[in-house]
Design a protein around this motif. Structure first.
Motif, PDB file in Angstrom:
ATOM      1  N   LYS A 175      19.438 -21.452  -3.713  1.00  0.00           N
ATOM      2  CA  LYS A 175      18.432 -21.704  -2.682  1.00  0.00           C
ATOM      3  C   LYS A 175      18.395 -23.180  -2.299  1.00  0.00           C
ATOM      4  O   LYS A 175      18.386 -23.528  -1.119  1.00  0.00           O
ATOM      5  N   ASP A 224      19.713 -14.083  -4.336  1.00  0.00           N
ATOM      6  CA  ASP A 224      18.728 -13.012  -4.339  1.00  0.00           C
ATOM      7  C   ASP A 224      18.392 -12.707  -2.883  1.00  0.00           C
ATOM      8  O   ASP A 224      18.981 -13.296  -1.956  1.00  0.00           O
ATOM      9  N   ALA A 225      17.465 -11.789  -2.639  1.00  0.00           N
ATOM     10  CA  ALA A 225      17.127 -11.373  -1.274  1.00  0.00           C
ATOM     11  C   ALA A 225      16.626 -12.549  -0.436  1.00  0.00           C
ATOM     12  O   ALA A 225      16.983 -12.682   0.739  1.00  0.00           O
ATOM     13  N   GLU A 226      15.827 -13.413  -1.038  1.00  0.00           N
ATOM     14  CA  GLU A 226      15.287 -14.565  -0.316  1.00  0.00           C
ATOM     15  C   GLU A 226      16.410 -15.526   0.102  1.00  0.00           C
ATOM     16  O   GLU A 226      16.449 -16.003   1.246  1.00  0.00           O
ATOM     17  N   LEU A 236      19.596 -14.794   0.514  1.00  0.00           N
ATOM     18  CA  LEU A 236      20.429 -14.128   1.514  1.00  0.00           C
ATOM     19  C   LEU A 236      19.761 -14.172   2.885  1.00  0.00           C
ATOM     20  O   LEU A 236      20.415 -14.465   3.892  1.00  0.00           O
ATOM     21  N   GLU A 237      18.482 -13.918   2.933  1.00  0.00           N
ATOM     22  CA  GLU A 237      17.754 -13.955   4.200  1.00  0.00           C
ATOM     23  C   GLU A 237      17.794 -15.359   4.804  1.00  0.00           C
ATOM     24  O   GLU A 237      18.008 -15.522   6.003  1.00  0.00           O
ATOM     25  N   TYR A 238      17.568 -16.374   3.980  1.00  0.00           N
ATOM     26  CA  TYR A 238      17.627 -17.760   4.465  1.00  0.00           C
ATOM     27  C   TYR A 238      19.010 -18.064   5.042  1.00  0.00           C
ATOM     28  O   TYR A 238      19.134 -18.605   6.146  1.00  0.00           O
ATOM     29  N   LYS A 266      21.302 -16.060   6.240  1.00  0.00           N
ATOM     30  CA  LYS A 266      21.561 -15.318   7.487  1.00  0.00           C
ATOM     31  C   LYS A 266      20.856 -15.954   8.684  1.00  0.00           C
ATOM     32  O   LYS A 266      21.358 -15.894   9.805  1.00  0.00           O
ATOM     33  N   LYS A 267      19.705 -16.570   8.451  1.00  0.00           N
ATOM     34  CA  LYS A 267      18.975 -17.221   9.541  1.00  0.00           C
ATOM     35  C   LYS A 267      19.562 -18.587   9.893  1.00  0.00           C
ATOM     36  O   LYS A 267      19.496 -19.000  11.039  1.00  0.00           O
ATOM     37  N   GLU A 268      20.123 -19.282   8.897  1.00  0.00           N
ATOM     38  CA  GLU A 268      20.442 -20.696   9.081  1.00  0.00           C
ATOM     39  C   GLU A 268      21.917 -21.045   9.289  1.00  0.00           C
ATOM     40  O   GLU A 268      22.224 -22.161   9.686  1.00  0.00           O
ATOM     41  N   GLY A 290      26.467 -10.063   0.007  1.00  0.00           N
ATOM     42  CA  GLY A 290      25.819  -8.771   0.067  1.00  0.00           C
ATOM     43  C   GLY A 290      26.757  -7.594  -0.071  1.00  0.00           C
ATOM     44  O   GLY A 290      27.947  -7.758  -0.341  1.00  0.00           O
TER      45      GLY A 290
END
Length: 154
Positions: free
Chosen positions: A85, A107-109, A111-113, A115-117, A124
């Motif tokens: 992170k 982790d999911a958080e 991965l989400e970060y 994908k946005k940045e 995944g």
């Protein structure tokens, strides 16, 4: 995923976060994979000034921002999710456009970060590894083929 692979492997240089001198560690194996494919690669390790891989010492950079011209790098990440992170935020601030988060590094958080940045993210489910996640050791050959870089091996 083909577009992400092409973007990732179209970078002129690569960095491996979590690179290690220990042959049993995936950071060692992934860094060696890049070297055996003759790809210009810099190991990232804030705790060691160098790592020994393939019978040679390689000078490390402590972080993405310490790379010369970070925006010319794609970054492979082999660190624990909590470290990943922080590393993702540093990589984004440094201008790195593409990341490959190896199985177990996110982790999911995280991965989400990512994908946005980032322009391209490889992580995944869906890869060819036994865990069903994208791993450069398993899926890297396909990525090189998609980017037109296949055939470059030591």
């Amino acid at each position: 995923m083909e577009a992400a692979l092409k973007t990732f492997f179209s970078s002129p240089r690569f960095a491996v976060a979590g690179a290690s001198s220990d042959p049993s560690k995936f950071g060692h194996k992934v860094f060696a994979w890049y070297l055996t494919h003759s790809l210009p690669t810099t190991p990232l390790n804030p705790r060691s000034p160098s790592v020994s891989v393939l019978f040679k010492d390689h000078t490390t950079a402590p972080s993405p921002s310490a790379l010369e011209n970070p925006s010319s790098y794609s970054l492979s990440i082999i660190t624990p999710p909590g470290v990943t992170k922080t590393l993702l935020k540093e990589a984004k601030e440094a201008g790195i456009p593409a990341v490959w988060m190896q199985p177990g590094s996110f982790d999911a958080e995280g991965l989400e970060y990512a994908k946005k940045e980032f322009k391209a993210v490889i992580a995944g489910p869906g890869g060819g590894s036994s865990e069903g996640e994208w791993c450069v050791l398993v899926d890297g050959e396909e990525g090189l083929r998609v980017a037109g870089r296949e055939g470059s091996r030591l």
